[in-house]
Design a protein around this motif. Structure first.
Motif, PDB file in Angstrom:
ATOM      1  N   ALA A   7     104.513  35.721  41.955  1.00 24.42           N
ATOM      2  CA  ALA A   7     105.401  35.068  41.529  1.00 24.42           C
ATOM      3  C   ALA A   7     106.813  35.100  42.661  1.00 24.42           C
ATOM      4  N   VAL A   8     106.663  36.186  43.403  1.00 19.98           N
ATOM      5  CA  VAL A   8     107.772  36.569  44.423  1.00 19.98           C
ATOM      6  C   VAL A   8     107.751  35.593  45.425  1.00 19.98           C
ATOM      7  N   ALA A   9     106.747  35.152  46.292  1.00 17.80           N
ATOM      8  CA  ALA A   9     106.915  34.355  47.354  1.00 17.80           C
ATOM      9  C   ALA A   9     107.586  32.960  46.905  1.00 17.80           C
ATOM     10  N   PRO A  10     106.953  32.207  45.814  1.00 14.96           N
ATOM     11  CA  PRO A  10     107.542  31.136  45.306  1.00 14.96           C
ATOM     12  C   PRO A  10     108.889  31.225  45.025  1.00 14.96           C
ATOM     13  N   MET A  11     109.227  32.350  44.409  1.00 10.08           N
ATOM     14  CA  MET A  11     110.808  32.489  44.310  1.00 10.08           C
ATOM     15  C   MET A  11     111.441  32.436  45.422  1.00 10.08           C
ATOM     16  N   VAL A  12     111.057  33.240  46.625  1.00 14.82           N
ATOM     17  CA  VAL A  12     111.848  33.474  47.612  1.00 14.82           C
ATOM     18  C   VAL A  12     112.202  31.965  48.335  1.00 14.82           C
ATOM     19  N   ASP A  13     111.089  31.301  48.208  1.00 10.86           N
ATOM     20  CA  ASP A  13     111.113  29.947  48.760  1.00 10.86           C
ATOM     21  C   ASP A  13     112.314  29.196  47.847  1.00 10.86           C
ATOM     22  N   ARG A  14     112.243  29.289  46.612  1.00  9.68           N
ATOM     23  CA  ARG A  14     113.454  28.542  45.806  1.00  9.68           C
ATOM     24  C   ARG A  14     114.780  29.068  46.229  1.00  9.68           C
ATOM     25  N   VAL A  15     114.945  30.363  46.335  1.00 10.73           N
ATOM     26  CA  VAL A  15     116.234  30.994  46.741  1.00 10.73           C
ATOM     27  C   VAL A  15     116.649  30.516  48.237  1.00 10.73           C
ATOM     28  N   LEU A  16     115.689  30.334  49.027  1.00 11.56           N
ATOM     29  CA  LEU A  16     115.955  29.900  50.471  1.00 11.56           C
ATOM     30  C   LEU A  16     116.534  28.528  50.441  1.00 11.56           C
ATOM     31  N   ALA A  17     115.670  27.744  49.773  1.00 12.56           N
ATOM     32  CA  ALA A  17     116.235  26.281  49.504  1.00 12.56           C
ATOM     33  C   ALA A  17     117.624  26.020  48.798  1.00 12.56           C
ATOM     34  N   LEU A  18     117.879  26.982  47.988  1.00  9.18           N
ATOM     35  CA  LEU A  18     119.022  26.845  47.356  1.00  9.18           C
ATOM     36  C   LEU A  18     120.230  27.610  48.531  1.00  9.18           C
ATOM     37  N   ALA A  19     119.919  28.364  49.183  1.00  6.70           N
ATOM     38  CA  ALA A  19     120.854  28.835  50.216  1.00  6.70           C
ATOM     39  C   ALA A  19     120.993  27.964  51.369  1.00  6.70           C
ATOM     40  N   VAL A  58     117.197  35.672  38.125  1.00  5.63           N
ATOM     41  CA  VAL A  58     117.830  35.546  39.561  1.00  5.63           C
ATOM     42  C   VAL A  58     118.935  34.435  39.368  1.00  5.63           C
ATOM     43  N   MET A  59     119.956  34.925  40.187  1.00  5.43           N
ATOM     44  CA  MET A  59     120.837  33.969  40.264  1.00  5.43           C
ATOM     45  C   MET A  59     121.214  33.887  41.635  1.00  5.43           C
ATOM     46  N   VAL A  60     121.673  32.726  42.016  1.00  6.18           N
ATOM     47  CA  VAL A  60     121.947  32.416  43.542  1.00  6.18           C
ATOM     48  C   VAL A  60     123.391  31.604  43.611  1.00  6.18           C
ATOM     49  N   LEU A  61     124.248  32.157  44.203  1.00  4.03           N
ATOM     50  CA  LEU A  61     125.612  31.667  44.343  1.00  4.03           C
ATOM     51  C   LEU A  61     125.921  31.357  45.976  1.00  4.03           C
ATOM     52  N   VAL A  62     126.100  30.083  46.015  1.00  6.42           N
ATOM     53  CA  VAL A  62     126.630  29.709  47.639  1.00  6.42           C
ATOM     54  C   VAL A  62     127.731  29.142  47.749  1.00  6.42           C
ATOM     55  N   THR A  63     128.376  29.755  48.787  1.00  3.67           N
ATOM     56  CA  THR A  63     129.963  28.957  49.208  1.00  3.67           C
ATOM     57  C   THR A  63     129.488  28.378  50.577  1.00  3.67           C
ATOM     58  N   PRO A  64     129.527  26.987  50.462  1.00  2.00           N
ATOM     59  CA  PRO A  64     128.991  26.321  51.553  1.00  2.00           C
ATOM     60  C   PRO A  64     129.721  26.708  53.031  1.00  2.00           C
ATOM     61  N   ARG A  65     128.660  26.935  54.098  1.00  4.65           N
ATOM     62  CA  ARG A  65     128.978  27.435  55.299  1.00  4.65           C
ATOM     63  C   ARG A  65     129.785  28.634  55.475  1.00  4.65           C
ATOM     64  N   GLU A  66     129.795  29.547  54.177  1.00  2.58           N
ATOM     65  CA  GLU A  66     130.185  30.936  54.076  1.00  2.58           C
ATOM     66  C   GLU A  66     129.299  31.986  53.978  1.00  2.58           C
ATOM     67  N   CYS A  67     128.737  32.095  52.769  1.00  2.68           N
ATOM     68  CA  CYS A  67     128.080  33.021  52.224  1.00  2.68           C
ATOM     69  C   CYS A  67     126.915  32.568  51.163  1.00  2.68           C
ATOM     70  N   VAL A  68     125.993  33.462  50.970  1.00  3.61           N
ATOM     71  CA  VAL A  68     125.067  33.326  49.898  1.00  3.61           C
ATOM     72  C   VAL A  68     125.040  34.752  49.155  1.00  3.61           C
ATOM     73  N   VAL A  69     124.982  34.628  47.710  1.00  2.00           N
ATOM     74  CA  VAL A  69     124.827  36.029  46.941  1.00  2.00           C
ATOM     75  C   VAL A  69     123.826  35.826  46.110  1.00  2.00           C
ATOM     76  N   VAL A  70     122.860  36.646  46.044  1.00  2.00           N
ATOM     77  CA  VAL A  70     121.480  36.558  45.234  1.00  2.00           C
ATOM     78  C   VAL A  70     121.612  37.814  44.352  1.00  2.00           C
ATOM     79  N   GLU A  71     121.441  37.596  43.020  1.00  2.00           N
ATOM     80  CA  GLU A  71     121.502  38.640  42.232  1.00  2.00           C
ATOM     81  C   GLU A  71     120.137  38.598  41.378  1.00  2.00           C
ATOM     82  N   VAL A  72     119.571  39.861  41.379  1.00  2.00           N
ATOM     83  CA  VAL A  72     118.234  39.956  40.683  1.00  2.00           C
ATOM     84  C   VAL A  72     118.281  41.180  39.716  1.00  2.00           C
TER      85      VAL A  72
END
Length: 136
Positions: A7-19, A58-72
């Motif tokens: 399940a790890v690789a598909p979740m990494v793909d989802r996180v990158l898409a959100l980021a 998994v939580m992903v918080l994106v500030t557009p054009r600034e940063c991404v925070v991923v909490e696991v």
């Protein structure tokens, strides 16, 4: 995420898409992918012990054009992240384990654990390509 290694690789793909909106450089995206994979693997394997009933949050918080925070987060008892030895130290080079946390710390701008040690927050701040890792 299910507490399974596959399940790890598909979740990494989802996180990158959100980021995507953080507009990270290709190098930062690659580094984030490796760090997130390590965090997810640690949570599933060490935290949840691959128990099929338990999930990794998994939580992903994106500030557009600034940063991404991923909490696991996992439901495990956690650990003391300050007690993890340096795997590059000559006395530890041949010892198994301990490299995932080291990698995460090298690849993202900030790695923060909650007090219990069962939740990690990875932060990547956007910067122009080739300018190196942001230091705190």
């Amino acid at each position: 995420m299910a507490s399974r290694k596959d399940a790890v690789a598909p979740m990494v793909d989802r996180v990158l898409a959100l980021a995507k909106d953080a507009a990270l450089s290709a190098e930062q995206r690659d580094n984030l992918a490796v760090a997130v994979a390590e965090a997810l693997s640690n949570a599933a394997v060490h935290g949840n012990r691959l128990h099929p009933v338990h999930t990794v949050r998994v939580m992903v918080l994106v500030t557009p054009r600034e940063c991404v925070v991923v909490e696991v987060a996992d439901i495990g008892p956690g650990f003391d992240s300050t007690q993890v030895g340096d795997p590059t130290h000559p006395a530890r080079v041949l010892m198994p384990g301990g490299r995932g946390i080291f990698l995460m710390r090298q690849l993202v701008d900030r790695v923060e654990y909650n007090e219990a040690g069962n939740r990690v927050r990875l932060t990547v701040e956007r910067r122009p390509a080739g300018t190196g890792k942001v230091t705190a």
